[in-house]
Design a protein around this motif. Structure first.
Motif, PDB file in Angstrom:
ATOM      1  N   GLY A 221      36.207 -39.010  40.333  1.00  0.00           N
ATOM      2  CA  GLY A 221      37.524 -38.418  40.678  1.00  0.00           C
ATOM      3  C   GLY A 221      38.338 -39.089  40.164  1.00  0.00           C
ATOM      4  O   GLY A 221      39.371 -38.710  39.346  1.00  0.00           O
ATOM      5  N   ALA A 222      38.179 -40.731  39.492  1.00  0.00           N
ATOM      6  CA  ALA A 222      39.684 -41.208  39.574  1.00  0.00           C
ATOM      7  C   ALA A 222      39.330 -40.700  37.523  1.00  0.00           C
ATOM      8  O   ALA A 222      40.404 -40.350  36.841  1.00  0.00           O
ATOM      9  CB  ALA A 222      39.567 -42.372  39.890  1.00  0.00           C
ATOM     10  N   LEU A 223      37.777 -40.975  37.381  1.00  0.00           N
ATOM     11  CA  LEU A 223      38.284 -40.507  35.917  1.00  0.00           C
ATOM     12  C   LEU A 223      39.066 -38.688  35.529  1.00  0.00           C
ATOM     13  O   LEU A 223      39.166 -38.626  34.376  1.00  0.00           O
ATOM     14  CB  LEU A 223      36.419 -40.404  34.687  1.00  0.00           C
ATOM     15  N   TYR A 224      37.869 -38.331  36.265  1.00  0.00           N
ATOM     16  CA  TYR A 224      38.774 -36.698  36.358  1.00  0.00           C
ATOM     17  C   TYR A 224      39.887 -36.386  36.073  1.00  0.00           C
ATOM     18  O   TYR A 224      41.159 -35.734  35.177  1.00  0.00           O
ATOM     19  CB  TYR A 224      37.874 -35.933  37.408  1.00  0.00           C
ATOM     20  N   ARG A 225      40.938 -37.726  37.098  1.00  0.00           N
ATOM     21  CA  ARG A 225      42.437 -37.282  36.972  1.00  0.00           C
ATOM     22  C   ARG A 225      43.137 -37.845  35.785  1.00  0.00           C
ATOM     23  O   ARG A 225      44.265 -37.502  35.894  1.00  0.00           O
ATOM     24  CB  ARG A 225      43.168 -37.899  38.147  1.00  0.00           C
ATOM     25  N   THR A 226      42.078 -38.814  35.045  1.00  0.00           N
ATOM     26  CA  THR A 226      42.716 -39.718  34.172  1.00  0.00           C
ATOM     27  C   THR A 226      42.390 -38.187  33.009  1.00  0.00           C
ATOM     28  O   THR A 226      43.419 -38.459  32.085  1.00  0.00           O
ATOM     29  CB  THR A 226      41.975 -41.372  33.844  1.00  0.00           C
ATOM     30  N   GLU A 227      41.652 -38.369  32.905  1.00  0.00           N
ATOM     31  CA  GLU A 227      41.156 -37.398  31.611  1.00  0.00           C
ATOM     32  C   GLU A 227      42.103 -35.668  31.338  1.00  0.00           C
ATOM     33  O   GLU A 227      42.821 -35.377  30.682  1.00  0.00           O
ATOM     34  CB  GLU A 227      39.768 -36.709  31.950  1.00  0.00           C
TER      35      GLU A 227
ATOM     36  N   GLU B 241      46.075 -34.926  26.539  1.00  0.00           N
ATOM     37  CA  GLU B 241      46.700 -33.629  25.750  1.00  0.00           C
ATOM     38  C   GLU B 241      45.681 -33.494  25.120  1.00  0.00           C
ATOM     39  O   GLU B 241      45.374 -31.839  25.487  1.00  0.00           O
ATOM     40  CB  GLU B 241      48.339 -34.582  24.460  1.00  0.00           C
ATOM     41  N   THR B 242      44.042 -33.715  24.656  1.00  0.00           N
ATOM     42  CA  THR B 242      43.425 -33.782  24.624  1.00  0.00           C
ATOM     43  C   THR B 242      42.094 -33.455  25.673  1.00  0.00           C
ATOM     44  O   THR B 242      41.017 -33.959  25.353  1.00  0.00           O
ATOM     45  CB  THR B 242      42.604 -34.794  22.576  1.00  0.00           C
ATOM     46  N   ALA B 243      42.075 -33.427  26.861  1.00  0.00           N
ATOM     47  CA  ALA B 243      41.626 -33.502  27.686  1.00  0.00           C
ATOM     48  C   ALA B 243      40.408 -32.409  27.773  1.00  0.00           C
ATOM     49  O   ALA B 243      40.342 -31.268  27.186  1.00  0.00           O
ATOM     50  CB  ALA B 243      42.413 -32.852  28.861  1.00  0.00           C
TER      51      ALA B 243
END
Length: 909
Positions: free
Chosen positions: A30-36, A40-42
């Protein structure tokens, strides 16, 4: 763990966890998802894919599906596969199948995983055919993938799809060279699942297994051999296994006994008369060479002999090097083969084949074979020119009169607990109860076995062949089965040129047969010096041709205890009656050889006999058909004659009735009187006329009819008796042709009794009933009746009425009445007449039925024999090939026993 392994296990999420991570995977993702997401190139597909795995393992399949549906990068095929897995687990099978089949990928791992999932799904859906297709594609695409082949095998076995299971095991055996798969395949073979497979299917597999493991190869060959044995594909199997051993190197240090014995059994089977040479010509050479290669030298005599025998019969069919090796083995071998058992097995094979093909050798051959098989009994042929006293000599030995009762027949005399006499001809055995009955039976040219209680025969374990025909073939036949030949000479004319010539022929054919002589009738010599001179002179002449022969003077007339003792010593010395049996093997070979030649002749005789029988039957059939026509003509002739004579009787009755009834009616005028009551006179006249008709028929016509009918029946009986006599002559003629009482053409004389009963019935009483003669409506009768009623009471008119009535009765035409009475009277006669032709047919029905039945049987016999004869002519190999193979096997035994070294084979080429 590889990435593909993580995809399979749904553990790709582990790549996002760092070592010693204490947070829950879903929190980390979940944390990685929010960061990604803030980049801009998510590219959130990777994290979503991993999140879906966490939800899947947490059983939150709806959330997992939601996440995987958002995957859009290269992980999408795996994501769709995971979605399908989720629907599969939920139980929405159709949607799962739809998703699985929609995936397009070049990844073999993913393709295989999809196939395995579809396989499980189709089983869940009971779609067996789809499951078959999917698992076969998986095995074909990626057989090394874990559990693919094991799942396929288990599925095939569960579905009892043995063809697919065999295909899988065979391919995997060759591909993997794993003994485990060979063992699995061997199990299928041993259970009979591979019988429908052509033997060539296993060629490559056997070649691979031979290279991999000797023990497993031998085991596989053995179970395959047993599975194909007694099948139509047996010959094809032998060709395949032959090819395997021809092309493979055979390690002599390996144990090949099991396969060697299988080759030996196959050889015996192929040589037992069930196969044609054309079928074996390409099979036997390799079979023999392989059999020889696989057999240890200590036991190689038998296959070596078989190879040499086949090579002699079919030159150039076996490589010269193998022939040379086989000869070397034979010449150097000291192996003692149990020949007697094999020889008797060959003998039994020949007799069984002969019986199946209607060529029975007969009981004599079987008796001789078992005589030779008895190692405890010695056989002595005693023979001599007629008049030399052969029978009297044998009787003097036995102490009773046994020989001489069956003049013209070869007699074997042996010891037994009681007298038993069997007479054997070519096909049968019959027994007689005494020697006197034997003499009466006159068994010319037959073979007789006499068993009598005899101390002499018992003490010497001896059977004597008494052969009366010194120059016949019987001498040579039985001498071959004997331990020795004793020739009885006449002291008054000893060792004639005829005796010398015959015995030289015996020695030429049987060089190892001991031949000795008995100088009989010594009691007829007037002095001892003369007897000695004759004995010495005879011995000198005999020894010029037979240097090892002994001559014993003997007197059958004055046989003393000393003379019998001398005879015992003589027999024991020259024939070694108590010694070991030598040459018994060769004697059995001679017997088998003679029987084969006998069967060859019998087969030729059978063809001639069939042709002769067909010709004879065709002649008989023509005679039977002619006889049927003659009997039919005879039946028609007798029926016409009897019917015609009956018609004459009936016409005579008819003529008499037609003539006499009108007269009888006219005479009824005598009842008229002038004082008659003319008002009712017509009724009285009618009653009187009927009364006189009935009386006439009953008292005159019926007795005359009975006499006429009796005369007709007697005449008809004579006609039918003549027909019966003719048929009896015909029966005798046919029975003379058949040489047996085969035909008895008996007619049915009950028809005469039926006619007699009918005659008595129809002549016993009149059955014509009342006839309207004078109460009719003819004008003249109406006028008279009217006048009678009007004037009958007036006296002055009576004379007129009387005269008118009298005139009318006497002048009336009664032909119509006569015809009516006649027709009624003859009605029963006509019913009998209508059945005469049928009755005569019944009389001849049985003879015609018998002749027709025998004609049909004869025609069927002709057709059956013609078909057999045509087959024999069209396919001579049916008889020629088995007999040739028997000769080859016989030649093999000659090599085994050493008789082949004499370069004088017993069998014919």
């Amino acid at each position: 763990m590889t990435v593909e392994k993580q995809f399979i296990n749904k553990s790709y999420y582990e790549t996002f966890l760092i070592e010693n991570e204490t947070r829950q995977p879903i929190e980390v993702l979940g944390a990685l998802y929010r960061t990604e997401e803030s980049s801009e190139t998510a590219d959130l597909s990777y994290i979503r894919f991993a999140q879906g795995e966490i939800y899947y393992h947490s059983k939150d399949l709806e959330a997992a599906i939601f996440k995987w549906e958002k995957v859009e990068n290269e992980l999408q095929p795996w994501a769709i596969k995971n979605i399908a897995d989720s629907y599969f687990e939920i139980g929405i099978l159709d949607r799962a199948e739809e998703l699985y089949t929609s995936i397009v990928t070049d990844c073999s791992t993913l393709t295989t995983e999809i196939a395995l999932q579809l396989f499980s799904l189709h089983i869940e859906q009971n779609k067996t055919e789809s499951a078959f297709k999917v698992i076969q594609e998986a095995v074909s695409l990626n057989p090394d993938y874990p559990n693919v082949t094991s799942l396929a095998r288990a599925f095939y076995e569960e579905q009892e799809d043995w063809n697919s299971a065999i295909e899988l095991a065979a391919k995997e055996s060759i591909r993997t060279e794993s003994l485990q798969w060979f063992v699995i395949l061997e199990g299928y073979v041993s259970k009979g699942y591979t019988k429908e497979k052509a033997p060539g299917y296993f060629y490559e597999l056997l070649a691979v297994l031979h290279r991999l493991d000797h023990g497993q190869f031998v085991q596989m060959v053995s179970v395959l051999w047993q599975s194909y044995k007694n099948q139509d594909s047996y010959l094809a199997w032998i060709q395949i296994i032959n090819l395997v051993f021809v092309e493979a190197e055979v390690n002599p240090y390996n144990a090949w006994d099991e396969i060697s014995f299988l080759y030996e059994d196959a050889y015996h089977e192929f040589m037992a008369g069930q196969y044609f040479i054309s079928e074996l010509h390409d099979v036997l050479p390799n079979l023999l060479t392989n059999w020889l290669k696989l057999t240890p030298h200590l036991r190689a005599v038998f296959p070596a002999a078989a190879l040499l025998a086949w090579s002699e019969k079919f030159p150039y069919s076996i490589e010269a090097s193998f022939v040379s090796t086989a000869k070397d083995l034979i010449y150097r071998s000291e192996y003692s083969h149990d020949f007697l058992e094999n020889a008797l097995r060959l003998f039994d094979s020949i007799t069984q084949w002969a019986e199946r093909n209607d060529l029975e050798a007969g009981p004599r051959w079987d008796w001789l074979a078992h005589q030779l098989a008895d190692a405890k009994t010695r056989h002595l042929v005693v023979t001599g020119v007629k008049g030399n006293g052969t029978s009297s000599f044998i009787n003097s030995l036995l102490g009773e009169t046994v020989s001489g009762y069956a003049a013209g027949a070869t007699v074997a005399i042996s010891d037994g607990p009681e007298t038993e006499i069997a007479i054997m001809d070519e096909n049968t055995v019959r027994t007689v109860s005494s020697l006197a009955e034997l003499e009466l039976s006159s068994p010319q040219g037959e073979y007789v076995h006499v068993r009598v209680p005899s101390q002499f025969l018992y003490d010497h374990a001896l059977t004597i062949f008494d052969i009366p025909n010194f120059q016949g073939t019987e001498l040579f036949e039985y001498a071959r089965a004997a331990n020795g030949l004793l020739v009885v000479l006449n002291v008054n004319e000893p060792f004639t040129e005829q005796e010398r010539r015959v015995l030289l022929q015996v020695r030429k054919q049987l060089p190892n047969l001991p031949i000795h002589f008995l100088l009989n009738k010594m009691d007829t010599i007037y002095s001892e010096q003369e007897a000695m001179r004759i004995t010495e002179g005879t011995q000198l002449r005999i020894q010029a041709d037979f240097p090892n022969a002994a001559v014993l003077p003997y007197s059958s007339l004055y046989a003393s205890r000393q003379q019998l003792s001398d005879m015992t010593g003589f027999l024991a010395a020259v024939f070694a009656l108590h010694g070991a049996e030598e040459g018994r093997a060769a004697k059995i070979l001679y017997l088998i050889k003679d029987m084969i030649m006998y069967l060859i002749r019998k087969r030729e005789e059978k063809e001639r006999r069939l042709a002769g029988s067909i010709e004879w039957n065709e002649d008989v059939l023509a005679k039977l058909n002619a006889a049927i026509h003659k009997v039919s003509d005879l039946e028609q002739e007798k029926a016409q004659h009897i019917a015609k004579s009956y018609a004459v009787v009936k016409e005579a009755i008819q003529d008499e009735l037609t003539e006499q009834i009108p007269k009888l009616l006219q005479e009824c005028s005598d009842i008229l009187r002038e004082d008659s009551d003319f008002r009712n006179i017509h009724v009285q006249l009618n009653e009187e006329m009927n009364k006189r008709i009935q009386s006439y028929l009953q008292n005159k016509i019926l007795p005359e009819c009975l006499v006429s009918m009796q005369e007709w029946i007697a005449s008809s009986r004579e006609e039918l008796l003549q027909g019966q006599d003719y048929l009896e002559e015909m029966s005798e003629a046919f029975n003379a042709l058949y040489e047996e009482e085969k035909i008895r053409l008996q007619c049915d004389f009950r028809v005469i009794d039926d006619w007699q009963r009918d005659a008595e019935r129809i002549t016993s009483t009149v059955q014509v009933g009342e006839t309207n003669v004078f109460l009719r409506t003819k004008p003249s009768q109406l006028l008279l009746k009217s006048a009678g009623k009007l004037f009958g009471a007036l006296g002055q008119n009576r004379t007129v009425l009387y005269n008118q009535y009298k005139k009318h009765v006497e002048s009336e035409d009664y032909s119509e009445t006569a015809a009516a009475v006649t027709n009624k009277f003859l009605l029963q006669f006509e019913l009998l007449e209508k059945g005469l032709v049928r009755d005569v047919g019944m009389f001849f029905r049985n003879p015609l039925s018998i002749l027709s039945r025998i004609a049909e049987e004869t025609d069927a016999d002709i057709q059956s024999k013609q078909q057999l004869l045509d087959t024999m002519k069209a396919r001579p190999e049916m008889y020629h090939d088995p007999l040739t193979l028997f000769q080859v096997k016989l030649r093999q035994y000659e090599w085994v026993t050493g008789t082949a070294e004499a370069r004088n084979p017993l069998t014919l080429s």
